[in-house]
Design a protein around this motif. Structure first.
Motif, PDB file in Angstrom:
ATOM      1  N   LEU A 301     -46.217  -4.570  36.585  1.00 17.95           N
ATOM      2  CA  LEU A 301     -46.972  -5.462  37.480  1.00 17.95           C
ATOM      3  C   LEU A 301     -45.668  -6.753  38.303  1.00 17.95           C
ATOM      4  O   LEU A 301     -46.594  -7.447  38.577  1.00 17.95           O
ATOM      5  N   GLY A 302     -45.417  -5.206  39.096  1.00 20.28           N
ATOM      6  CA  GLY A 302     -44.409  -6.490  39.843  1.00 20.28           C
ATOM      7  C   GLY A 302     -43.650  -7.494  39.768  1.00 20.28           C
ATOM      8  O   GLY A 302     -43.048  -7.328  38.458  1.00 20.28           O
ATOM      9  N   GLU A 303     -43.927  -8.117  40.709  1.00 19.20           N
ATOM     10  CA  GLU A 303     -43.159  -9.486  40.731  1.00 19.20           C
ATOM     11  C   GLU A 303     -43.301 -10.546  39.441  1.00 19.20           C
ATOM     12  O   GLU A 303     -43.608 -11.940  39.401  1.00 19.20           O
ATOM     13  N   GLY A 304     -44.801  -9.808  38.714  1.00 16.95           N
ATOM     14  CA  GLY A 304     -45.840 -10.999  38.031  1.00 16.95           C
ATOM     15  C   GLY A 304     -44.768 -10.840  36.594  1.00 16.95           C
ATOM     16  O   GLY A 304     -44.944 -11.263  35.832  1.00 16.95           O
ATOM     17  N   ALA A 305     -43.843  -9.936  36.192  1.00 16.17           N
ATOM     18  CA  ALA A 305     -43.495  -9.814  35.026  1.00 16.17           C
ATOM     19  C   ALA A 305     -41.748  -9.380  35.332  1.00 16.17           C
ATOM     20  O   ALA A 305     -41.274  -8.902  35.797  1.00 16.17           O
ATOM     21  N   LYS A 306     -41.251 -10.549  34.356  1.00 20.45           N
ATOM     22  CA  LYS A 306     -39.586 -10.269  34.543  1.00 20.45           C
ATOM     23  C   LYS A 306     -39.378  -9.647  32.529  1.00 20.45           C
ATOM     24  O   LYS A 306     -39.326 -10.439  31.977  1.00 20.45           O
ATOM     25  N   ILE A 307     -38.489  -9.007  32.057  1.00 19.85           N
ATOM     26  CA  ILE A 307     -37.780  -8.651  31.048  1.00 19.85           C
ATOM     27  C   ILE A 307     -36.168  -9.401  31.108  1.00 19.85           C
ATOM     28  O   ILE A 307     -35.469  -9.510  32.083  1.00 19.85           O
ATOM     29  N   LEU A 308     -36.547 -10.591  30.201  1.00 17.44           N
ATOM     30  CA  LEU A 308     -34.974 -11.684  29.685  1.00 17.44           C
ATOM     31  C   LEU A 308     -34.564 -11.340  28.779  1.00 17.44           C
ATOM     32  O   LEU A 308     -33.339 -11.306  29.446  1.00 17.44           O
ATOM     33  N   GLY A 309     -34.606 -10.294  28.105  1.00 18.09           N
ATOM     34  CA  GLY A 309     -33.640 -10.103  26.680  1.00 18.09           C
ATOM     35  C   GLY A 309     -34.175  -9.125  25.755  1.00 18.09           C
ATOM     36  O   GLY A 309     -35.288  -8.588  25.965  1.00 18.09           O
ATOM     37  N   PRO A 310     -34.001  -8.381  24.542  1.00 17.98           N
ATOM     38  CA  PRO A 310     -32.227  -9.216  25.060  1.00 17.98           C
ATOM     39  C   PRO A 310     -31.265  -7.846  26.337  1.00 17.98           C
ATOM     40  O   PRO A 310     -32.006  -6.984  27.557  1.00 17.98           O
ATOM     41  N   ALA A 311     -29.980  -7.792  26.067  1.00 18.73           N
ATOM     42  CA  ALA A 311     -29.401  -7.184  27.182  1.00 18.73           C
ATOM     43  C   ALA A 311     -28.938  -5.996  27.972  1.00 18.73           C
ATOM     44  O   ALA A 311     -28.864  -6.023  28.441  1.00 18.73           O
ATOM     45  N   ASN A 312     -28.910  -5.239  26.409  1.00 18.58           N
ATOM     46  CA  ASN A 312     -29.234  -3.911  26.437  1.00 18.58           C
ATOM     47  C   ASN A 312     -30.695  -3.224  26.960  1.00 18.58           C
ATOM     48  O   ASN A 312     -30.635  -2.841  27.220  1.00 18.58           O
ATOM     49  N   VAL A 313     -31.121  -4.032  27.058  1.00 23.09           N
ATOM     50  CA  VAL A 313     -32.610  -3.893  27.069  1.00 23.09           C
ATOM     51  C   VAL A 313     -32.626  -4.504  28.364  1.00 23.09           C
ATOM     52  O   VAL A 313     -33.241  -2.978  29.055  1.00 23.09           O
ATOM     53  N   VAL A 314     -32.233  -4.965  29.724  1.00 22.66           N
ATOM     54  CA  VAL A 314     -32.714  -5.767  30.986  1.00 22.66           C
ATOM     55  C   VAL A 314     -31.270  -4.856  30.891  1.00 22.66           C
ATOM     56  O   VAL A 314     -31.468  -3.618  32.521  1.00 22.66           O
ATOM     57  N   GLU A 315     -30.232  -4.142  30.902  1.00 21.81           N
ATOM     58  CA  GLU A 315     -29.732  -3.239  31.344  1.00 21.81           C
ATOM     59  C   GLU A 315     -29.941  -1.642  31.170  1.00 21.81           C
ATOM     60  O   GLU A 315     -30.148  -0.662  32.260  1.00 21.81           O
ATOM     61  N   LYS A 316     -30.757  -1.101  30.325  1.00 19.58           N
ATOM     62  CA  LYS A 316     -31.450   0.294  30.238  1.00 19.58           C
ATOM     63  C   LYS A 316     -32.559  -0.032  31.330  1.00 19.58           C
ATOM     64  O   LYS A 316     -32.980   0.974  32.291  1.00 19.58           O
ATOM     65  N   PHE A 317     -33.608  -1.178  31.753  1.00 20.98           N
ATOM     66  CA  PHE A 317     -34.265  -1.170  33.066  1.00 20.98           C
ATOM     67  C   PHE A 317     -33.446  -1.168  34.423  1.00 20.98           C
ATOM     68  O   PHE A 317     -33.716  -0.548  35.021  1.00 20.98           O
ATOM     69  N   GLN A 318     -32.250  -1.460  34.083  1.00 24.46           N
ATOM     70  CA  GLN A 318     -31.555  -1.630  35.377  1.00 24.46           C
ATOM     71  C   GLN A 318     -31.410  -0.002  35.829  1.00 24.46           C
ATOM     72  O   GLN A 318     -31.547   0.406  36.694  1.00 24.46           O
ATOM     73  N   GLU A 319     -30.895   0.827  35.050  1.00 25.55           N
ATOM     74  CA  GLU A 319     -30.342   2.334  34.420  1.00 25.55           C
ATOM     75  C   GLU A 319     -31.609   2.918  35.771  1.00 25.55           C
ATOM     76  O   GLU A 319     -31.962   4.129  36.786  1.00 25.55           O
ATOM     77  N   GLU A 320     -32.640   2.342  35.196  1.00 21.61           N
ATOM     78  CA  GLU A 320     -33.878   3.524  35.285  1.00 21.61           C
ATOM     79  C   GLU A 320     -33.773   3.053  36.325  1.00 21.61           C
ATOM     80  O   GLU A 320     -34.864   4.209  37.667  1.00 21.61           O
ATOM     81  N   ILE A 321     -34.211   1.643  37.253  1.00 22.12           N
ATOM     82  CA  ILE A 321     -34.873   1.653  39.130  1.00 22.12           C
ATOM     83  C   ILE A 321     -33.339   1.946  39.765  1.00 22.12           C
ATOM     84  O   ILE A 321     -34.362   2.115  40.296  1.00 22.12           O
ATOM     85  N   ALA A 322     -32.115   2.066  38.790  1.00 23.36           N
ATOM     86  CA  ALA A 322     -31.537   2.955  39.779  1.00 23.36           C
ATOM     87  C   ALA A 322     -31.707   4.513  39.951  1.00 23.36           C
ATOM     88  O   ALA A 322     -31.534   5.152  40.641  1.00 23.36           O
ATOM     89  N   ARG A 323     -32.105   5.125  38.875  1.00 26.48           N
ATOM     90  CA  ARG A 323     -32.176   6.422  38.585  1.00 26.48           C
ATOM     91  C   ARG A 323     -33.579   6.484  39.708  1.00 26.48           C
ATOM     92  O   ARG A 323     -33.446   7.582  40.319  1.00 26.48           O
ATOM     93  N   LEU A 324     -34.253   5.506  39.501  1.00 30.88           N
ATOM     94  CA  LEU A 324     -35.472   5.716  41.018  1.00 30.88           C
ATOM     95  C   LEU A 324     -35.440   5.896  41.909  1.00 30.88           C
ATOM     96  O   LEU A 324     -35.735   6.671  43.005  1.00 30.88           O
TER      97      LEU A 324
END
Length: 329
Positions: A301-324
């Motif tokens: 969904l690109g810039e149209g969507a953003k996970i706001l919380g909880p913090a552990n889910v945001v952190e997992k999302f950041q880890e997946e972005i870094a892995r990619l």
């Protein structure tokens, strides 16, 4: 066949002629009816046909006689299916990956028989436009029949479960011989047919693609999993497994651009609570299965969507972005 035997079929032949040759926009004259009957070996007089039409009308068929010039044209108006309904059925058959092209054509021919020949031509044009992926396995019908029998007779089954190879051939999976499976439901999702069952070896609910099942055998042993399926909600299961991924369930807050409201409703349903943030965005709180597939859906969904919380889910999302990022560096 003798003339008397033909006469016994006259009413059925007349109804068939009206079904095939007439509809709301097309009629047939009495002369044409008599010619059609004679071509089928049935001789009749006008007066007898008038009586037959009255009998069919009394039975519940809506038959209209419209005068054009000096001639009446007769049309069968009432049908079991309206043309839009038949088009819907044709499209459903064509869209179904689990039905082979051969079987699809056979089914569509049967659907066409419910329409006049003029309407059938419209259905055929719809078929030619469709160009969808189809299975090459013709025995899905038989699989569905076996599975329905097992469900209705409370029987466990055994089967072989197959998968594709790089050579585009089907082979049995590793550990693909299933011997302790209790089928409880059939589900159609994402253009595929699935069996939802209780796995007696692993003591859990699983699903299997029907078109990948081979050598299904009813064991005539009572099914397991009755307790698990008493509290089972098929809609929730389908949403988690097919629509919203597999993984640990968590309540997640997501922000969306207003233009994505349709995407959100399509995914989570009309009951999802929408909380406006500003003139351009809104948020939702939903319970989802957090997984890489869920993250992939958000990324799509690109810039149209953003996970706001909880913090552990945001952190997992950041880890997946870094892995990619590392994967494509």
């Amino acid at each position: 066949m003798s003339k008397s035997e033909n006469q016994k079929q006259k009413l059925l032949a007349l109804l068939d002629i009206l079904k095939k040759n007439t509809d709301e926009d097309h009629g047939i004259t009495m002369v044409q009816i008599l010619e059609e009957l004679e071509a089928r070996g049935v001789k009749a007089e006008r007066r007898a046909i008038y009586t037959d039409i009255d009998n069919l009308t009394d039975y519940g068929y809506e038959i209209q006689g419209n005068k054009k010039g000096r001639t009446y044209h007769y049309s069968l108006i009432s049908r079991d299916f309206e043309l839009p309904e038949l088009k819907l059925l044709v499209d459903a058959v064509q869209a179904s990956k689990f039905i082979s092209q051969k079987r699809s054509n056979e089914l569509i021919k049967k659907i066409e028989s419910q329409a006049s020949r003029y309407q059938a031509a419209e259905l055929q044009r719809q078929v030619y436009v469709a160009n969808r992926v189809k299975t090459n396995y013709d025995n899905v019908y038989i699989n569905i029949d076996y599975l329905n029998y097992a469900i209705n007779h409370n029987s466990k089954i055994q089967f072989d479960y197959y998968e594709w190879t790089l050579k585009k051939e089907m082979k049995i999976r590793e550990n693909g011989h299933k011997t302790n499976i209790s089928p409880w439901a059939l589900m159609w999702d994402d253009e595929n047919y699935y069996m939802v069952a209780f796995d007696g070896e692993n003591h859990c609910i699983k699903h299997y693609r029907v078109d990948k099942m081979r050598k299904i055998t009813c064991l005539n042993i009572p099914r397991d999993g009755k307790e698990q399926f008493q509290a089972f909600d098929m809609a929730i299961y389908a949403k988690k497994v097919f629509n919203m991924f597999t993984g640990d369930e968590q309540n997640v807050k997501i922000q969306f651009n207003n233009r994505l409201i349709g995407v959100v409703i399509d995914k989570f349903g009309q009951d999802v609570m929408i909380v406006p943030q500003d003139e351009n965005t809104f948020t939702i709180n939903v319970r989802v299965s957090v997984s890489n597939m869920f993250f992939g859906w958000v990324m799509g969904l690109g810039e149209g969507a953003k996970i706001l919380g909880p913090a552990n889910v945001v952190e997992k999302f950041q880890e997946e972005i870094a892995r990619l990022s590392r994967q494509y560096r």
